[in-house]
Design an enzyme around this catalytic site. Sequence first.
Site, PDB file in Angstrom:
ATOM      1  N   ASN A   1       0.808  -1.217   0.000  1.00 21.13           N
ATOM      2  CA  ASN A   1       0.000   0.000   0.000  1.00 21.13           C
ATOM      3  C   ASN A   1       0.846   1.274   0.000  1.00 21.13           C
ATOM      4  OD1 ASN A   1       0.912  -0.193   2.638  1.00 21.13           O
ATOM      5  ND2 ASN A   1      -1.121  -0.424   3.555  1.00 21.13           N
TER       6      ASN A   1
ATOM      7  N   ARG B   1       3.636   7.505  11.231  1.00 20.12           N
ATOM      8  CA  ARG B   1       3.153   7.024  12.515  1.00 20.12           C
ATOM      9  C   ARG B   1       2.934   8.208  13.442  1.00 20.12           C
ATOM     10  NH1 ARG B   1       1.950   3.492   9.897  1.00 20.12           N
ATOM     11  NH2 ARG B   1       2.416   1.251  10.063  1.00 20.12           N
TER      12      ARG B   1
ATOM     13  N   GLN C   1      -4.327   4.171  18.561  1.00 20.46           N
ATOM     14  CA  GLN C   1      -5.335   3.938  17.539  1.00 20.46           C
ATOM     15  C   GLN C   1      -6.239   2.795  17.984  1.00 20.46           C
ATOM     16  OE1 GLN C   1      -3.000   5.599  13.577  1.00 20.46           O
ATOM     17  NE2 GLN C   1      -3.562   3.445  13.623  1.00 20.46           N
TER      18      GLN C   1
ATOM     19  N   HIS D   1      -7.047   6.335  10.230  1.00 20.95           N
ATOM     20  CA  HIS D   1      -5.925   5.730   9.504  1.00 20.95           C
ATOM     21  C   HIS D   1      -6.437   4.953   8.286  1.00 20.95           C
ATOM     22  CE1 HIS D   1      -1.745   3.634   9.995  1.00 20.95           C
ATOM     23  NE2 HIS D   1      -1.972   4.009   8.757  1.00 20.95           N
TER      24      HIS D   1
END
Length: 407
Positions: free
Chosen positions: A147, A285, A314, A333
Amino acid sequence: MAKILCVLYDDPIDGYPTSYPRDDLPTIERYPDGQTLPTPNAIDFQPGQLLGSVGGELGLRKFLEAGGHQLIVTEAKDGPDSEFERELVDADVVISQPFWPAYMTAERFAKARNLKLVVTAGIGSDHTDLQAAIENGVTVAEVTYCNSISVAEHVVMMILGLARNYLQSWDLVKAGGWNIADCAARSYDIEGMHVGTVAAGRIGSAVLRRLKPFDVHLHYTDRHRLPAEVEAELGVTFHDSAADMVPHCDVVTINAPLHPETENLFDAAMIARMKRGAYLVNTARGKIANREAVADALESGQLAGYAGDVWFPQPAPRNHPWRTMPNHGMTPHISGTTLSAQARYAAGTREILECFLEGRPIREEYLIVDGGRLAGAGAHSYSEGNATKGSEEAEQFKVPLPPIPAQ
């Protein structure tokens, strides 16, 4: 037979989709560096489906159960009473995603007496204590490059969204307004700006390539310098460190992995080195940028905008300051979990499992830790040590917050 424990994010609020906006995906056979896409023996899903949520199960159930293996899929990942914590004790394999990470701390490694493999369905294995994996002889793997382009596209979108004041203008239209001056008062062209990336690996390099046609001045810093011919092709300027680079830049994008050397890199001191009114984009991050320092810099005007889709912890709690700070473009995210990317990281996860279950070597480029040492992509991108410290903060928010209704 193996027990595979898989942590995925919740299904859509209205239930798992029965149809999708598009009927197919473009066919891509290789990544820009020539690496082939995942090559499992087969897949049991239609590319373009939602695979990264609990209902999608990464398309793994049929394959694993046909081999006599046990698959447990849950979204409950934090806290001592979570399903993940209960099932971890005798799990052979743990799978989770950067978007909804199962924080694999040293304490969890000690508890998981059968654990042999930790897989990131995506890229970025910093939610795993790599030092603990090394010491416990557990293999860590991720689906390298699956990705990277997805994230690079998201970075470009966010840079343009901040500079052109897109989100505020969109909000104005939704509210029924037509206040052009209010929108234009924070809107700039990026043409001629100086844009720098912290790290120029697969994502950072892809960002540079996508920004070059905008006629910006490109900069980068990385512990692995690009080949001279690539620097010349892109017209990019190398800097020895982020601290050296940021004073020259109108836009800085963070594309580095999280490890002890990058944790809290963008603190108040680093942000103070940036141009007043610069934009900062972070799809790497959340812990690379100091939470309070970013919010303070937006309040003071030192930063003109901050955007990204990575938080810590998260999922982010409702009271996280990045939700309410001014001039931000934060998303959950999502940059690396498009339906396009999910087809690749689901297939890559299956390829890794096929190798593991059949006793075959896992692709070198997928390895982060193997044989008690950093290996493959991990040896290039990470440092020994632990950047997961603080994951106990996630446990405080183990009860999912209700969704915020659309305005």
